[in-house]
Design a protein around this motif. Structure first.
Motif, mmCIF file in Angstrom:
data_model
loop_
_atom_site.group_PDB
_atom_site.id
_atom_site.type_symbol
_atom_site.label_atom_id
_atom_site.label_comp_id
_atom_site.label_asym_id
_atom_site.label_seq_id
_atom_site.Cartn_x
_atom_site.Cartn_y
_atom_site.Cartn_z
ATOM 1 N N ALA A 72 15.319 7.651 -0.790
ATOM 2 C CA ALA A 72 16.523 8.035 -1.533
ATOM 3 C C ALA A 72 17.449 6.849 -1.804
ATOM 4 C CB ALA A 72 17.281 9.118 -0.754
ATOM 5 N N SER A 73 16.935 5.639 -1.651
ATOM 6 C CA SER A 73 17.770 4.447 -1.821
ATOM 7 C C SER A 73 17.280 3.598 -2.989
ATOM 8 C CB SER A 73 17.739 3.591 -0.548
ATOM 9 O OG SER A 73 16.513 2.881 -0.462
ATOM 10 N N ALA A 74 18.022 2.527 -3.246
ATOM 11 C CA ALA A 74 17.609 1.574 -4.288
ATOM 12 C C ALA A 74 16.363 0.801 -3.873
ATOM 13 C CB ALA A 74 18.747 0.599 -4.565
ATOM 14 N N GLN A 78 7.594 1.821 -4.522
ATOM 15 C CA GLN A 78 6.801 2.426 -5.586
ATOM 16 C C GLN A 78 5.316 2.099 -5.410
ATOM 17 O OE1 GLN A 78 8.162 4.488 -7.608
ATOM 18 N NE2 GLN A 78 10.340 3.977 -7.723
ATOM 19 N N ILE A 79 4.505 2.720 -6.236
ATOM 20 C CA ILE A 79 3.057 2.484 -6.202
ATOM 21 C C ILE A 79 2.775 1.023 -6.546
ATOM 22 C CG2 ILE A 79 0.853 3.086 -7.284
ATOM 23 C CD1 ILE A 79 1.969 5.374 -5.709
ATOM 24 N N PRO A 80 1.857 0.368 -5.822
ATOM 25 C CA PRO A 80 1.495 -1.014 -6.190
ATOM 26 C C PRO A 80 0.995 -1.081 -7.632
ATOM 27 C CG PRO A 80 0.487 -0.374 -4.100
ATOM 28 C CD PRO A 80 1.092 0.859 -4.675
ATOM 29 N N GLU A 81 1.349 -2.156 -8.300
ATOM 30 C CA GLU A 81 0.972 -2.290 -9.715
ATOM 31 C C GLU A 81 -0.533 -2.163 -9.924
ATOM 32 O OE1 GLU A 81 1.395 -5.561 -13.340
ATOM 33 O OE2 GLU A 81 2.563 -5.793 -11.503
ATOM 34 N N GLU A 82 -1.309 -2.774 -9.012
ATOM 35 C CA GLU A 82 -2.759 -2.751 -9.180
ATOM 36 C C GLU A 82 -3.356 -1.370 -8.931
ATOM 37 O OE1 GLU A 82 -2.001 -4.418 -4.995
ATOM 38 O OE2 GLU A 82 -1.049 -4.379 -6.962
ATOM 39 N N ALA A 83 -2.552 -0.464 -8.368
ATOM 40 C CA ALA A 83 -3.044 0.888 -8.094
ATOM 41 C C ALA A 83 -2.754 1.855 -9.234
ATOM 42 C CB ALA A 83 -2.412 1.420 -6.811
ATOM 43 N N GLN A 84 -1.979 1.417 -10.220
ATOM 44 C CA GLN A 84 -1.573 2.330 -11.289
ATOM 45 C C GLN A 84 -2.770 2.891 -12.068
ATOM 46 O OE1 GLN A 84 1.225 3.721 -11.929
ATOM 47 N NE2 GLN A 84 2.556 2.567 -10.564
ATOM 48 N N LYS A 85 -3.771 2.059 -12.291
ATOM 49 C CA LYS A 85 -4.935 2.550 -13.049
ATOM 50 C C LYS A 85 -5.698 3.597 -12.254
ATOM 51 C CE LYS A 85 -7.880 -1.396 -11.701
ATOM 52 N NZ LYS A 85 -8.699 -2.502 -12.233
ATOM 53 N N VAL A 86 -5.704 3.442 -10.929
ATOM 54 C CA VAL A 86 -6.345 4.440 -10.073
ATOM 55 C C VAL A 86 -5.596 5.762 -10.181
ATOM 56 C CG1 VAL A 86 -7.028 5.021 -7.720
ATOM 57 C CG2 VAL A 86 -7.102 2.641 -8.490
ATOM 58 N N ILE A 87 -4.259 5.675 -10.078
ATOM 59 C CA ILE A 87 -3.419 6.868 -10.147
ATOM 60 C C ILE A 87 -3.609 7.572 -11.487
ATOM 61 C CG2 ILE A 87 -1.042 7.722 -10.125
ATOM 62 C CD1 ILE A 87 -2.029 6.692 -7.422
ATOM 63 N N LEU A 103 1.693 9.868 -2.590
ATOM 64 C CA LEU A 103 1.542 8.514 -2.074
ATOM 65 C C LEU A 103 2.903 7.838 -1.906
ATOM 66 C CD1 LEU A 103 -0.649 6.600 -1.147
ATOM 67 C CD2 LEU A 103 -0.791 5.693 -3.462
ATOM 68 N N ILE A 104 3.806 8.049 -2.857
ATOM 69 C CA ILE A 104 5.152 7.480 -2.747
ATOM 70 C C ILE A 104 5.859 8.035 -1.511
ATOM 71 C CG2 ILE A 104 7.453 7.501 -3.798
ATOM 72 C CD1 ILE A 104 6.065 7.163 -6.518
ATOM 73 N N LEU A 105 5.749 9.324 -1.296
ATOM 74 C CA LEU A 105 6.357 9.943 -0.113
ATOM 75 C C LEU A 105 5.811 9.326 1.172
ATOM 76 C CD1 LEU A 105 6.441 13.745 -1.079
ATOM 77 C CD2 LEU A 105 8.420 12.282 -0.621
ATOM 78 N N LYS A 106 4.506 9.165 1.244
ATOM 79 C CA LYS A 106 3.864 8.653 2.455
ATOM 80 C C LYS A 106 4.215 7.182 2.703
ATOM 81 C CE LYS A 106 -0.056 11.892 2.280
ATOM 82 N NZ LYS A 106 0.120 12.536 3.591
ATOM 83 N N MET A 107 4.240 6.376 1.653
ATOM 84 C CA MET A 107 4.574 4.962 1.819
ATOM 85 C C MET A 107 6.010 4.784 2.292
ATOM 86 S SD MET A 107 2.740 2.857 -1.284
ATOM 87 C CE MET A 107 3.785 3.622 -2.533
ATOM 88 N N ASN A 108 6.910 5.534 1.711
ATOM 89 C CA ASN A 108 8.317 5.408 2.094
ATOM 90 C C ASN A 108 8.568 5.950 3.492
ATOM 91 O OD1 ASN A 108 10.226 4.388 -0.265
ATOM 92 N ND2 ASN A 108 8.552 5.520 -1.196
ATOM 93 N N LYS A 109 7.843 6.984 3.867
ATOM 94 C CA LYS A 109 7.953 7.506 5.230
ATOM 95 C C LYS A 109 7.434 6.472 6.229
ATOM 96 C CE LYS A 109 8.897 10.658 8.268
ATOM 97 N NZ LYS A 109 10.307 11.042 8.538
ATOM 98 N N ALA A 110 6.357 5.784 5.878
ATOM 99 C CA ALA A 110 5.811 4.746 6.758
ATOM 100 C C ALA A 110 6.814 3.613 6.948
ATOM 101 C CB ALA A 110 4.509 4.202 6.179
ATOM 102 N N ALA A 174 -1.299 8.063 5.461
ATOM 103 C CA ALA A 174 -1.280 7.448 4.129
ATOM 104 C C ALA A 174 -2.544 6.646 3.837
ATOM 105 C CB ALA A 174 -0.063 6.555 3.986
ATOM 106 N N ARG A 175 -3.020 5.893 4.823
ATOM 107 C CA ARG A 175 -4.202 5.056 4.553
ATOM 108 C C ARG A 175 -5.441 5.923 4.358
ATOM 109 N NH1 ARG A 175 -5.354 0.008 7.927
ATOM 110 N NH2 ARG A 175 -5.488 1.462 9.660
ATOM 111 N N THR A 176 -5.566 6.987 5.152
ATOM 112 C CA THR A 176 -6.686 7.913 4.972
ATOM 113 C C THR A 176 -6.596 8.596 3.612
ATOM 114 O OG1 THR A 176 -6.821 8.319 7.339
ATOM 115 C CG2 THR A 176 -7.842 9.961 5.904
#
Length: 241
Positions: A72-74, A78-87, A103-110, A174-176
């Motif tokens: 919820a902050s600045a 976000q998703i890694p740029e190289e992962a965008q094509k996968v998404i 994935l965004i939720l899991k990364m930020n929680k981590a 997240a990694r799984t």
């Protein structure tokens, strides 16, 4: 040729004069700190800078380790740029329609979980500030202490932080989740197989967020009297007003 020589001589003279003026200002600023109307001891300078950084660290860790601190902050990761094509491809695969949000939720929680364990690592770096370092920082830019802290500690912080990030990513699965997503992507015909690592991306972004918030706090203490919460901070940074 004479005209060119005169121009070059004038330029060099002005450059030298400007350098001497800037050096003179820096020396005068240092003299004001140590021998002004309200002189500071060496210990006060060093301890004042350490207190300012400690305050910044405490505030940054507190904010980013809170529930949805990153999300919820600045500093939302976000998703890694190289992962965008996968998404992009996987959104059309049944079961992965919400992969980006998940994935965004899991990364930020981590990152949030990892931030809770950052304070001792930062504190050790702050303790190493010498008087000479402190004087240069005090006379520097509004983020000089943060820049110093980042330069001295980010590499070791990264190494120390990585197992925390890995553990935190695993704690929220997240990694799984990402491995399952990548495996599904790699089964799509004619795509180039990929497997970008989440660990490095989340680690760097988590640390960038922490350092950015520490810099915000440092700037506040330098420029806002109301943020100088102790007599020592008022005395040390008051010399710079």
């Amino acid at each position: 040729m004479r005209l060119l020589a005169l121009i070059l001589l004038s330029t060099l003279t002005l450059t030298s004069m400007n350098a001497q003026i800037n050096l003179s200002k820096l020396v005068d600023k240092g003299k004001k700190v140590l021998a002004g109307e309200n002189p500071l001891s060496k210990d006060e300078v060093a301890n004042g800078l350490k207190e300012a950084l400690d305050n910044g660290i405490e505030e940054a860790v507190s904010k980013l380790s809170a529930e949805d601190g990153y999300l919820a902050s600045a500093y939302k990761i976000q998703i890694p740029e190289e992962a965008q094509k996968v998404i992009g491809k996987l959104k059309m695969v049944p079961g992965f329609e919400n992969i980006e949000q998940e994935l965004i939720l899991k990364m930020n929680k981590a990152a949030e979980l990892a931030a809770k364990k950052a304070t001792p690592i930062f504190v050790d770096a702050v303790k190493s500030i010498s008087f000479d370092d402190a004087m240069n920082i005090l006379q520097g830019e509004d983020d000089a202490a943060t820049v110093y802290l980042k330069g001295k500690s980010k590499q070791s912080l990264y190494k120390e932080f990585m197992p925390v990030i890995v553990s935190a990513l695993d704690e929220v699965n997240a990694r799984t989740y990402w491995k399952t997503a990548v495996d599904a992507y790699n089964k799509i015909p004619f795509v180039k197989k990929v497997n970008p690592e989440l660990d490095d991306h989340v680690n760097n972004k988590a640390l960038d967020g922490l350092f950015s918030l520490i810099a915000v706090k440092e700037e506040g203490i330098r420029n806002d009297i109301d943020q100088r919460s102790s007599d020592l901070l008022k005395k040390v940074f008051g010399q710079q007003d």
